[in-house]
Design a protein around this motif. Structure first.
Motif, PDB file in Angstrom:
ATOM      1  N   UNK A 208      20.307  -1.674  30.417  1.00 13.12           N
ATOM      2  CA  UNK A 208      20.756  -1.354  29.458  1.00 13.12           C
ATOM      3  C   UNK A 208      21.789  -0.130  29.133  1.00 13.12           C
ATOM      4  N   UNK A 209      23.312  -1.058  28.218  1.00  8.64           N
ATOM      5  CA  UNK A 209      24.406  -0.640  27.829  1.00  8.64           C
ATOM      6  C   UNK A 209      23.714   0.857  27.647  1.00  8.64           C
ATOM      7  N   UNK A 210      22.984   0.880  26.149  1.00  6.15           N
ATOM      8  CA  UNK A 210      23.197   2.150  25.587  1.00  6.15           C
ATOM      9  C   UNK A 210      22.994   3.478  26.002  1.00  6.15           C
ATOM     10  N   UNK A 211      21.718   2.918  26.979  1.00  8.82           N
ATOM     11  CA  UNK A 211      20.379   3.499  27.809  1.00  8.82           C
ATOM     12  C   UNK A 211      21.504   4.415  28.668  1.00  8.82           C
ATOM     13  N   UNK A 212      22.286   4.343  29.285  1.00  6.07           N
ATOM     14  CA  UNK A 212      23.264   4.820  30.492  1.00  6.07           C
ATOM     15  C   UNK A 212      23.902   6.055  29.712  1.00  6.07           C
ATOM     16  N   UNK A 213      24.081   5.970  28.270  1.00  4.88           N
ATOM     17  CA  UNK A 213      24.969   7.587  27.647  1.00  4.88           C
ATOM     18  C   UNK A 213      23.469   8.234  27.112  1.00  4.88           C
ATOM     19  N   UNK A 214      22.247   7.617  27.453  1.00  4.48           N
ATOM     20  CA  UNK A 214      21.818   8.837  26.649  1.00  4.48           C
ATOM     21  C   UNK A 214      20.158   7.484  26.642  1.00  4.48           C
ATOM     22  N   UNK A 215      18.756   8.695  27.092  1.00  3.87           N
ATOM     23  CA  UNK A 215      17.541   7.737  26.947  1.00  3.87           C
ATOM     24  C   UNK A 215      17.797   7.097  25.527  1.00  3.87           C
ATOM     25  N   UNK A 216      16.505   6.425  25.629  1.00  5.41           N
ATOM     26  CA  UNK A 216      16.476   5.846  24.526  1.00  5.41           C
ATOM     27  C   UNK A 216      14.743   6.168  24.301  1.00  5.41           C
ATOM     28  N   UNK A 217      14.394   6.799  23.619  1.00  3.51           N
ATOM     29  CA  UNK A 217      13.128   6.885  23.369  1.00  3.51           C
ATOM     30  C   UNK A 217      12.380   6.247  23.582  1.00  3.51           C
ATOM     31  N   UNK A 218      11.321   6.139  24.074  1.00  2.00           N
ATOM     32  CA  UNK A 218       9.981   5.003  24.237  1.00  2.00           C
ATOM     33  C   UNK A 218       8.691   5.911  24.567  1.00  2.00           C
ATOM     34  N   UNK A 219       8.341   5.692  23.407  1.00  2.43           N
ATOM     35  CA  UNK A 219       7.235   6.907  22.177  1.00  2.43           C
ATOM     36  C   UNK A 219       5.687   5.865  22.478  1.00  2.43           C
TER      37      UNK A 219
END
Length: 417
Positions: free
Chosen positions: A376-387
């Motif tokens: 994920x492009x956005x995930x590389x700049x900060x972990x996507x919260x998966x809850x």
């Protein structure tokens, strides 16, 4: 007639305070704030509505007189400033019927405001699952629960495990029940509801509604669970079979031009993978649902038990069972690919997983997060919260939200005839 709902803190009918015209337009927004827990006190309601204390007092008095909320005469103290009266949904207030069809069963419950379910009734599917007979079985169960209750019933809504078009309410690709594509499920359901007796005090024409179960689960999580403060919430879930998804943007479900958006189950994650009921191979639907997890572990589902329960038991044994661990990692990798693709397109600020996916997250949280971040492009700049999801029976709670919607828009419609 059922008894008139009254405040649990007062033995007498609450004194109705005149509500100015502006106050009447605030009844809906005020009830939504109490319903979702955002206004536990009159002070919080005053702030949430951006009104004077007098206006907030008049609005809460009207909602109390309608039997929808309680206003505790004992102010909530402990902080600075003037103590404020506590607000809550009325536990003796009216209810709606919430129902959900699963691939292998039916769940029905009564539901008050605040996302509060009476303990659901779970039934196996009837022998005949054609639309009319299945909808009749759901309606009759709901009507029986409502008629046996001492609380007025105001509506009924049904969560379906297949796409539902808007605004006409037709069912597309009802693969679990082999319904013809385009079955007018909303009209058929309304016809069954019109024939049933939902007890004293129910409207002569009881409002009914149908919607996709994943959409309704997302609504429940956004209002009452893990997605409360998210602006862009993506929910992905796997129930008894298949995978569903939904997106809430600024508090509203994104359902597309015809109610068919976010059919995430048919996102391809393995072109050479398992055959999906839609006819394609390697859909998220067929690669990350309970059957897929059992197959990855070399197991076949026991037809005598719900397949979801068997898959959840397998996922929870991963810490001590190497075969289960390998199966969980196999399915998690495919789930991560699907989530990454969705994040690249939708850019949510939170992902909520429910059903079997909740157990996969618990079994391999770091692995799932790493797969999403890597792809994920956005995930590389900060972990996507998966809850993990928080709402128990979210499909039913979401169906209740749908049934309550006319009254959240216009609380005065809840007044006894």
């Amino acid at each position: 007639m059922p008894h008139s709902p009254t405040s649990q803190f007062a033995a007498h009918e609450p004194r109705r305070r005149p509500v100015p015209d502006r106050g009447r337009t605030l009844l809906g927004p005020a009830l939504r704030l109490v319903h979702t827990g955002q206004a536990p006190t009159r002070s919080a309601l005053t702030s949430g509505l951006d009104v004077t204390r007098a206006t907030a007092g008049a609005v809460t008095a009207e909602l109390e007189a309608l039997g929808l909320i309680t206003v505790d005469s004992r102010p909530a103290g402990g902080g600075r400033g003037r103590p404020s009266h506590r607000l809550a949904v009325d536990p003796a207030g009216p209810v709606v019927v919430a129902a959900q069809l699963h691939a292998d069963g039916v769940s029905v419950s009564l539901a008050g405001l605040g996302g509060r379910l009476v303990e659901p009734v779970h039934l196996p599917l009837p022998a005949a699952t054609d639309p009319v007979r299945l909808l009749r079985a759901v309606t009759e169960t709901g009507a029986r629960l409502a008629a046996d209750s001492d609380r007025r019933c105001l509506g009924i809504a049904l969560a379906l495990p297949n796409p539902v078009t808007e605004p006409d309410g037709t069912a597309l690709a009802a693969l679990h029940f082999a319904w013809p594509s385009g079955t007018p499920v909303a009209d058929l359901f309304a016809a069954e509801v019109a024939r049933a007796d939902f007890g004293p005090g129910a409207p002569a024409e009881l409002p009914s509604a149908v919607a996709n179960d994943a959409n309704l689960a997302a609504l429940a999580e956004h209002r009452h669970g893990a997605g409360r403060d998210a602006r862009h919430l993506l929910l992905v879930t796997s129930g008894h079979r298949g995978v569903g998804g939904a997106l809430v943007i600024d508090g509203r479900l994104h359902t597309g031009s015809a109610g068919l958006a976010l059919e995430v189950g048919h996102l391809t994650v393995d072109p050479q993978g398992r055959r999906c009921p839609c006819g394609n191979r390697g859909c998220l639907n067929s690669e990350t649902d309970p059957d897929a997890l059992l197959a990855a572990a070399g197991r076949t589902a026991d037809p005598a038990r719900p397949v979801l329960a068997q898959a959840r038991e397998l996922a929870r044994s991963a810490a001590v069972n190497p075969a289960a661990r390998a199966a969980v990692e196999h399915v998690v990798d495919r789930l991560g690919l699907g989530l990454a693709g969705l994040v690249n397109i939708l850019n949510p600020d939170r992902i909520v997983l429910s059903g079997l996916h909740l157990d996969l997250l618990a079994g391999a949280p770091e692995r799932l997060a790493a797969v999403v971040a890597d792809r994920c492009l956005w995930g590389r700049s900060g972990r996507m919260p998966i809850v993990p999801a928080q709402v128990r029976h979210a499909g039913l709670v979401g169906a209740a939200e749908l049934a309550w919607e006319p009254y959240l828009d216009d609380p005065q419609a809840a007044a006894p005839a």
